[in-house]
Design an enzyme around this catalytic site. Structure first.
Site, mmCIF file in Angstrom:
data_model
loop_
_atom_site.group_PDB
_atom_site.id
_atom_site.type_symbol
_atom_site.label_atom_id
_atom_site.label_comp_id
_atom_site.label_asym_id
_atom_site.label_seq_id
_atom_site.Cartn_x
_atom_site.Cartn_y
_atom_site.Cartn_z
ATOM 1 N N ASP A 98 -4.729 8.524 10.854
ATOM 2 C CA ASP A 98 -3.400 7.984 11.104
ATOM 3 C C ASP A 98 -2.803 8.370 12.441
ATOM 4 O O ASP A 98 -3.083 9.437 12.975
ATOM 5 C CB ASP A 98 -2.438 8.435 9.997
ATOM 6 C CG ASP A 98 -2.799 7.815 8.672
ATOM 7 O OD1 ASP A 98 -3.036 6.597 8.655
ATOM 8 O OD2 ASP A 98 -2.872 8.543 7.672
ATOM 9 N N GLU A 156 0.856 -1.187 0.000
ATOM 10 C CA GLU A 156 0.000 0.000 0.000
ATOM 11 C C GLU A 156 0.888 1.231 0.000
ATOM 12 O O GLU A 156 1.662 1.458 0.921
ATOM 13 C CB GLU A 156 -0.888 0.005 1.247
ATOM 14 C CG GLU A 156 -1.989 -1.015 1.115
ATOM 15 C CD GLU A 156 -2.543 -1.427 2.441
ATOM 16 O OE1 GLU A 156 -2.576 -0.585 3.351
ATOM 17 O OE2 GLU A 156 -2.920 -2.597 2.561
#
Ligand SMILES: Cc1ncc(COP(=O)(O)O)c(C=O)c1O
Lengths: 400, 257
Positions: B57, B46
């Site tokens: 995140d 990814e």
């Protein structure tokens, strides 16, 4: 506008036409759904409405008055009226939505309120609400704003809140929102992000607007009682847009009333020198919702600047974005110099020291008064300026 | 069958998918990192499109995004770096990023470029399912790009089944409801969640992401699902003093054992 305006906007997914929504990771999606469901349940409950009404009257000191500015109107023309949100407890309109958000948090069983603040007014108001309801409170604030709005930082600490300094990027409001989101994501089950304006993912733009509607409902009635008619124009400053939605919402159906939202023009019209999102931005997604944003060609939020910390944000409420597109509200800019001039004019002619955010609206009203000397203008004076006085003296000094 | 489905048809267990941020540590490391990850036995990659406002995140990835943006990374720079990637790399490649940069680039142009380069799927954590199906699904399908959707411990069963219908790749299971740092071991509640989803017999395979940083956590998720997505641990490894190859080789062994 339609009779069903408040039922039509936003739609069930939180959209005001193409703006708004909830562009958030799935962890937050389920939390936002819980908050939305809870809000719809309690906002219709008799007990909730009663409690909020009682708080507004006995604790916040509402209704705040509408005041006619005699000397200011004489000097500039027109008839200038102020809705005195500076007299709301804690000195700005922000407590109107904070008490509602905190009441909801309590109902949801949350232990901790988290938020960002720019000028510190939302932070102070939320810290106040947390003290009232016995909840923990954590406020994220850019280091630049901490230095600029020192009195509010002290107030938050006295009220028992934790102030988290934010040191990345430009160290102002946008970064404070990033940081508050991050803190919220660490424990979305026990905490709640009480966002400070009509921004963020659904249901916040709707909820904060609904809690602020009291400003417009009061002001319209008071103005009618004082004058027997509606004002020709209504003016408010727009950062995220909560004080503006509060007062605008009562006049959207009155087609004869011109409505003006005033954005911060900063030091110049160059990107990075202002925060006039709707005047210079394009549609984009920021902090989980779609709105006019100041951004570069890669979709990164642009740096923003305003003398008023509370207006210093690269996005704006989705409802304002829609009201601009459908042309119900006119959005225009006031720059730093005009803002500071208006700050002193209102202080010296009326004995009211306005917040720098609110001074943008006052400055615009002075322009309208000069342009239309026969007209009546109702300004939302969203807050008082005590928080700004040290910064003003150090940066601009007294007028000559 | 797309490349992701091919992978899962050959290998159902111990899948290791690795996330790294494009443009980190150096702007032009992207292609080397991808080639080295494949060489050292990673099954799928990814590639993160850096964004300054990454809602989903943790600190490590945020930091790498900040560095990558300062290095000059953007979606167009990334696409030009990846132009010839299929000459040297054959494992599935996925782009992961936030919706706004993609919107500003143009969704159709984005999908078209992905297809021409050989990108197999996309993960956009802030694009909700109903927005995707309403506005963008037909474009993704036209160019054969798989949209990979996330679920969390709070996601309702009916929604998980809907997500299962929308993709032909895998389901990204976020391991916990918080982003609090990496853990050395998953707790009972998380294990229960892995078991619960696994027993739903979904048509798509399951990969668990967030919190996998060592052999122990990797083994734990592999017991109940098809494998894991590892991000922060890789980014931390890339920052070590050695060469890219040394760091990547050490990192892969630290997960697979
Ligand atoms: C007094 C005052 N007015 C206005 C604003 C701007 O916020 P909004 O546009 O949501 O009313 C702030 C924000 O800090 C404020 O303190």
């Amino acid at each position: 506008m339609s009779h069903n305006y408040f039922k039509t906007y936003p739609n069930k997914d939180g959209f005001f036409n193409e703006y708004g929504g909830a562009f958030i990771p799935p962890v937050l999606e389920s939390e936002m759904k819980k908050i939305t469901d809870a809000y719809f349940t309690i906002s219709k409950s008799h007990d909730f409405i009663n409690e909020l009404r009682s708080i507004r009257k006995h604790y916040q000191g509402r209704p705040t008055p509408v005041y006619y500015c005699n000397r200011l109107s004489q000097k500039y023309g027109g008839r200038i009226y102020l809705k005195r949100e500076d007299l709301n407890h804690t000195g700005a309109h922000k407590l109107n939505h904070c008490m509602g958000e905190a009441l909801l948090a309590k109902y949801l069983g949350k232990k901790k309120l988290i938020a960002e603040t720019g000028a510190g007014q939302h932070g102070v108001a939320l810290a106040t609400a947390a003290a009232y309801f016995g909840l923990e409170c954590e406020i994220h604030m850019g280091e630049v704003d901490i230095a600029k709005e020192h009195p509010n930082v002290v107030r938050m600490k006295i009220l028992g809140a934790t102030v988290v300094p934010v040191s990345h990027g430009l160290k102002t409001l946008k970064e404070a929102v990033d940081s508050a989101f991050e803190a919220y994501l660490k424990d979305p089950i026990n905490s709640i992000y009480c966002i400070g304006s009509v921004v963020g993912p659904h249901p916040f733009p709707m909820m904060v607007r609904d809690f602020q509607r009291v400003v417009g409902i009061e002001a319209r009635e008071q103005y009618m009682e004082m004058t027997g008619e509606l004002p020709d124009s209504v003016v408010a400053c727009v950062g995220g847009g909560s004080n503006a939605m509060g007062i605008f919402s009562a006049f959207l159906d009155d087609e004869e009333v011109a409505i003006y939202g005033v954005e911060p023009g900063g030091r110049s019209m160059n990107l990075g020198d202002h925060a006039a999102t709707m005047s210079f931005g394009t549609p984009g997604i920021i902090h989980g919702f779609k709105c006019y944003t100041l951004q570069d060609e890669n979709g990164e939020p642009s740096p923003v600047y305003s003398v008023a910390s509370g207006l210093d944000y690269p996005g704006v409420g989705p409802e304002h974005s829609m009201l601009k597109d459908i042309k119900r509200v006119n959005y225009d800019v006031i720059n730093d110099t005009e803002c500071i001039d208006a700050f002193y004019e209102l202080s010296r002619l009326e004995g009211i020291i306005p917040a720098l955010e609110s001074s943008h609206a006052v400055a615009y009203a002075l322009k309208l008064a000069q342009k239309y000397p026969q007209s009546s203008i109702l300004v939302n004076l969203s807050g008082r300026g005590d928080k700004d006085i040290d910064f003003i003296m150090d940066t601009f000094g007294l007028p000559k | 069958m797309n490349r992701i489905q091919q992978l899962f048809s050959k290998k159902q267990k111990q899948i290791l998918s690795v996330y790294f941020t494009a443009g980190f540590p150096q702007l032009h490391d992207t292609v080397s990192i991808i080639e080295l990850l494949e060489k050292h036995g990673v099954d799928m990659i990814e590639i993160g499109i850096p964004f300054s406002d990454p809602l989903a995140d943790g600190n490590v990835i945020q930091h790498s995004s900040t560095v990558a943006l300062a290095n000059g990374m953007s979606l167009s720079v990334l696409f030009s770096q990846l132009e010839h990637i299929r000459k040297t790399v054959s494992i599935p490649l996925i782009l992961m990023g936030y919706i706004n940069p993609v919107l500003q680039f143009g969704v159709e142009k984005f999908c078209e470029t992905c297809q021409s380069i050989g990108i197999d799927g996309v993960i956009l954590p802030d694009l909700p399912l109903h927005e995707y199906t309403k506005e963008y699904k037909h474009i993704f399908e036209q160019y054969g790009i798989q949209n990979i959707l996330l679920i969390s411990p709070q996601t309702e069963e009916s929604r998980i089944r809907m997500i299962d219908q929308q993709t032909q790749a895998f389901i990204y299971m976020v391991s916990s409801s918080s982003t609090t740092g990496t853990k050395s071991k998953f707790n009972d509640e998380q294990i229960h969640y892995f078991k619960r989803i696994s027993s739903m017999n979904l048509q798509n395979p399951l990969l668990v992401g967030f919190g996998i940083s060592n052999t122990e956590t990797f083994a734990q998720v592999c017991e109940y699902t098809h494998g894991a997505i590892v991000g922060s641990a890789c980014i931390k490894a890339l920052e070590q003093p050695g060469t890219l190859e040394q760091n990547i080789s050490t990192f892969v062994s630290s997960i697979k054992g």
